[in-house]
Design a protein around this motif. Structure first.
Motif, short mmCIF file in Angstrom:
data_model
loop_
_atom_site.label_atom_id
_atom_site.label_comp_id
_atom_site.label_asym_id
_atom_site.label_seq_id
_atom_site.Cartn_x
_atom_site.Cartn_y
_atom_site.Cartn_z
N TYR A 42 0.64 -0.99 -0.17
CA TYR A 42 -0.13 -0.06 -0.37
C TYR A 42 0.88 1.64 -0.13
CZ TYR A 42 -3.15 3.64 1.92
OH TYR A 42 -3.94 4.72 2.16
N ARG A 43 0.72 2.21 -1.23
CA ARG A 43 1.29 3.47 -1.03
C ARG A 43 0.16 4.30 -1.00
NH1 ARG A 43 4.26 3.94 -5.37
NH2 ARG A 43 5.90 2.85 -4.37
N PRO A 44 0.49 4.99 0.71
CA PRO A 44 -0.66 6.03 0.88
C PRO A 44 -0.35 7.69 0.43
CG PRO A 44 1.34 6.09 2.52
CD PRO A 44 1.40 5.04 1.91
N GLY A 45 -1.75 8.63 -0.26
CA GLY A 45 -1.45 9.39 -0.77
C GLY A 45 -0.93 10.51 0.14
N LYS A 46 -0.76 11.62 -1.04
CA LYS A 46 -1.11 12.84 0.07
C LYS A 46 -1.13 13.17 0.82
CE LYS A 46 1.93 15.19 -3.97
NZ LYS A 46 1.65 16.21 -4.81
N ARG A 47 -2.39 13.39 1.19
CA ARG A 47 -3.22 13.96 2.41
C ARG A 47 -2.89 12.90 3.43
NH1 ARG A 47 -9.12 15.61 0.63
NH2 ARG A 47 -8.69 15.11 2.62
N ILE A 48 -2.52 11.71 3.36
CA ILE A 48 -2.95 10.91 4.65
C ILE A 48 -1.25 11.06 4.93
CG2 ILE A 48 -2.19 8.15 5.18
CD1 ILE A 48 -4.75 7.63 3.48
N ILE A 49 -0.11 10.70 4.35
CA ILE A 49 1.23 10.95 4.30
C ILE A 49 1.40 12.07 5.59
CG2 ILE A 49 3.25 10.93 3.38
CD1 ILE A 49 3.13 10.02 1.80
N GLU A 50 0.71 13.50 4.87
CA GLU A 50 0.63 14.88 5.47
C GLU A 50 0.25 15.18 6.57
OE1 GLU A 50 2.45 17.51 4.59
OE2 GLU A 50 2.96 16.45 2.98
N SER A 51 -1.07 13.94 7.06
CA SER A 51 -1.82 14.10 8.04
C SER A 51 -0.89 13.51 8.88
CB SER A 51 -2.83 13.10 8.42
OG SER A 51 -3.40 12.06 7.59
N ILE A 52 -0.09 12.35 9.06
CA ILE A 52 0.90 11.73 9.76
C ILE A 52 1.65 12.47 10.53
CG2 ILE A 52 2.25 9.78 9.83
CD1 ILE A 52 0.16 8.25 8.66
N LYS A 53 1.97 13.41 9.85
CA LYS A 53 3.41 14.49 9.63
C LYS A 53 2.90 14.93 10.67
CE LYS A 53 6.64 14.07 5.73
NZ LYS A 53 6.39 14.42 4.73
N ARG A 54 2.16 15.90 11.01
CA ARG A 54 1.11 16.96 11.59
C ARG A 54 0.63 16.02 12.53
NH1 ARG A 54 -1.55 17.90 6.68
NH2 ARG A 54 -3.03 17.89 7.58
N ALA A 55 0.61 15.13 12.65
CA ALA A 55 -0.12 14.39 13.78
C ALA A 55 0.34 14.27 15.28
CB ALA A 55 -0.49 12.80 14.06
N GLY A 56 1.86 14.71 14.78
CA GLY A 56 2.56 14.72 16.89
C GLY A 56 2.61 14.02 17.25
N PHE A 57 3.70 13.99 18.42
CA PHE A 57 3.69 11.89 18.21
C PHE A 57 3.85 12.72 19.98
CE2 PHE A 57 4.40 11.11 13.98
CZ PHE A 57 2.81 10.23 14.34
N THR A 58 3.26 11.67 21.23
CA THR A 58 3.91 12.08 22.85
C THR A 58 4.38 10.47 23.54
OG1 THR A 58 1.44 11.42 23.41
CG2 THR A 58 2.81 14.19 22.66
N LYS A 59 5.29 10.74 24.34
CA LYS A 59 5.42 9.50 24.97
C LYS A 59 4.65 9.46 25.43
CE LYS A 59 9.17 7.41 27.09
NZ LYS A 59 11.63 7.85 27.13
#
Length: 86
Positions: free
Chosen positions: A68-85
């Protein structure tokens, strides 16, 4: 999905089943399945190496899969999601 559209749960279920059938058929034909902004699916395989081309048969295939190769919008939303420990 029912909350975000005018479709009923049964309609959505029917569409997903139909999509599953179409995806199976297209991948079996060796085609790439493009799902607009969602991305794309494509079949993969790995095989054992053969010394000569005429020795390659269906038995040479060791593993099949789907990538599966995600679309641009999905990739961008993951990048913007932010992550916390946690």
């Amino acid at each position: 999905m029912e909350k975000f559209s005018a479709l009923s749960e049964a309609d959505i279920h029917g569409v997903i089943i139909a999509l599953d059938n179409v995806i199976q058929d297209m991948l079996a034909q060796g085609r790439i399945v493009r799902l607009d902004k969602l991305g794309s699916l494509y079949a993969t395989l790995s095989s054992q190496g053969e010394e000569e081309a005429d020795k390659v048969t269906a038995n040479s295939i060791r593993k099949v899969g789907v990538n599966y190769r995600p679309g641009k919008r999905i990739i961008e939303s993951i990048k913007r999601a932010g992550f916390t420990k946690k």
